[in-house]
Design a protein around this motif. Structure first.
Motif, PDB file in Angstrom:
ATOM      1  N   TYR A   1       0.816  -1.214   0.000  1.00 28.50           N
ATOM      2  CA  TYR A   1       0.000   0.000   0.000  1.00 28.50           C
ATOM      3  C   TYR A   1       0.852   1.268   0.000  1.00 28.50           C
ATOM      4  N   TRP A   2       2.037   1.206   0.578  1.00 31.32           N
ATOM      5  CA  TRP A   2       2.906   2.377   0.541  1.00 31.32           C
ATOM      6  C   TRP A   2       3.430   2.607  -0.882  1.00 31.32           C
TER       7      TRP A   2
ATOM      8  N   ARG B   1       1.854   1.717  -3.597  1.00 26.10           N
ATOM      9  CA  ARG B   1       0.693   2.236  -4.345  1.00 26.10           C
ATOM     10  C   ARG B   1       0.471   3.720  -4.066  1.00 26.10           C
ATOM     11  N   MET B   2       0.583   4.121  -2.789  1.00 26.70           N
ATOM     12  CA  MET B   2       0.409   5.523  -2.441  1.00 26.70           C
ATOM     13  C   MET B   2       1.484   6.381  -3.101  1.00 26.70           C
ATOM     14  N   THR B   3       2.711   5.873  -3.132  1.00 28.80           N
ATOM     15  CA  THR B   3       3.806   6.603  -3.772  1.00 28.80           C
ATOM     16  C   THR B   3       3.530   6.787  -5.254  1.00 28.80           C
TER      17      THR B   3
ATOM     18  N   ASP C   1       0.578   6.829  -6.672  1.00 31.30           N
ATOM     19  CA  ASP C   1      -0.518   7.801  -6.784  1.00 31.30           C
ATOM     20  C   ASP C   1      -0.011   9.232  -6.616  1.00 31.30           C
ATOM     21  N   SER C   2       0.890   9.445  -5.667  1.00 27.36           N
ATOM     22  CA  SER C   2       1.458  10.786  -5.472  1.00 27.36           C
ATOM     23  C   SER C   2       2.206  11.238  -6.721  1.00 27.36           C
TER      24      SER C   2
ATOM     25  N   ASP D   1       1.399  15.267  -6.653  1.00 23.22           N
ATOM     26  CA  ASP D   1       1.283  15.841  -5.305  1.00 23.22           C
ATOM     27  C   ASP D   1       2.573  16.534  -4.889  1.00 23.22           C
TER      28      ASP D   1
ATOM     29  N   TRP E   1       6.318  12.151  -3.963  1.00 23.44           N
ATOM     30  CA  TRP E   1       6.720  10.792  -4.302  1.00 23.44           C
ATOM     31  C   TRP E   1       8.199  10.544  -4.001  1.00 23.44           C
TER      32      TRP E   1
ATOM     33  N   GLN F   1       8.477   9.637  -0.288  1.00 22.04           N
ATOM     34  CA  GLN F   1       7.672   8.418  -0.152  1.00 22.04           C
ATOM     35  C   GLN F   1       8.356   7.225  -0.799  1.00 22.04           C
TER      36      GLN F   1
END
Length: 169
Positions: free
Chosen positions: A104-105, A107-109, A111-112, A117, A128, A131
């Motif tokens: 999930y980390w 995936r979040m990276t 997405d950023s 972001d 990113w 992250q």
């Protein structure tokens, strides 16, 4: 394979150490600049990112060295098959949980990165970047846990058992 894993762990360790050194450089620069009534924009934010990077990048190497705080009240008192079974249970749980967080980390990276972001501090840093360093540290931790899990499954000791540091048990 062992050589590649050793290089991976050592690289994470070096990057973590570089992150710690960057914190020191940022702090010294900030203190020195105050002597001349100046400020380093975003130094606090960058130091925070470096702290997070150093923490996450050192997770895998710390596991391999036996530097994580382990409470061995039960495990250290067991011998033979029961100890091996409990060690496998603990390593399996830690691997599953760490894999979940790493997945999930990452995936979040992504997405950023995909959304562009930026940090909300003085410097607009793409999120990113810090992250990704944290995600890399989590992935190295998962690799280290799988490495130890496979060792115990094959009847060998986990790396942390001979690393010199004892558990708090």
């Amino acid at each position: 394979m062992r050589t590649a894993l050793s290089i991976l762990y050592r690289t994470a360790e070096i990057l973590g150490a570089v992150s710690l050194a960057a914190i020191a450089v940022l702090i010294v620069t900030q203190v020195a600049s105050r002597l001349f009534d100046r400020m380093v924009p975003g130094a606090d934010e960058l130091a925070g990112y470096c702290m997070a990077a150093s923490f996450f990048l050192m997770l895998g190497p710390a596991l391999r060295r036996g530097a994580h705080i382990r409470v061995g009240v039960l495990v250290d008192r067991l011998r033979g098959g029961p100890r091996r079974a409990l060690e496998l249970l603990c390593l399996g749980f830690a691997t599953a949980l760490s894999t979940y967080f790493a997945w999930y980390w990452v995936r979040m990276t992504y997405d950023s990165y995909d959304f562009g972001d930026l940090s909300q501090g003085v410097l607009p840093i793409p999120l990113w970047i810090p992250q990704a360093l944290m995600a890399a540290g989590l992935v190295v931790l998962v690799v280290a846990l799988i490495d130890d899990l496979l060792a115990v499954l094959q009847g060998r000791d986990a790396s942390y058992q001979h690393a010199g540091m004892q558990s708090e048990g």
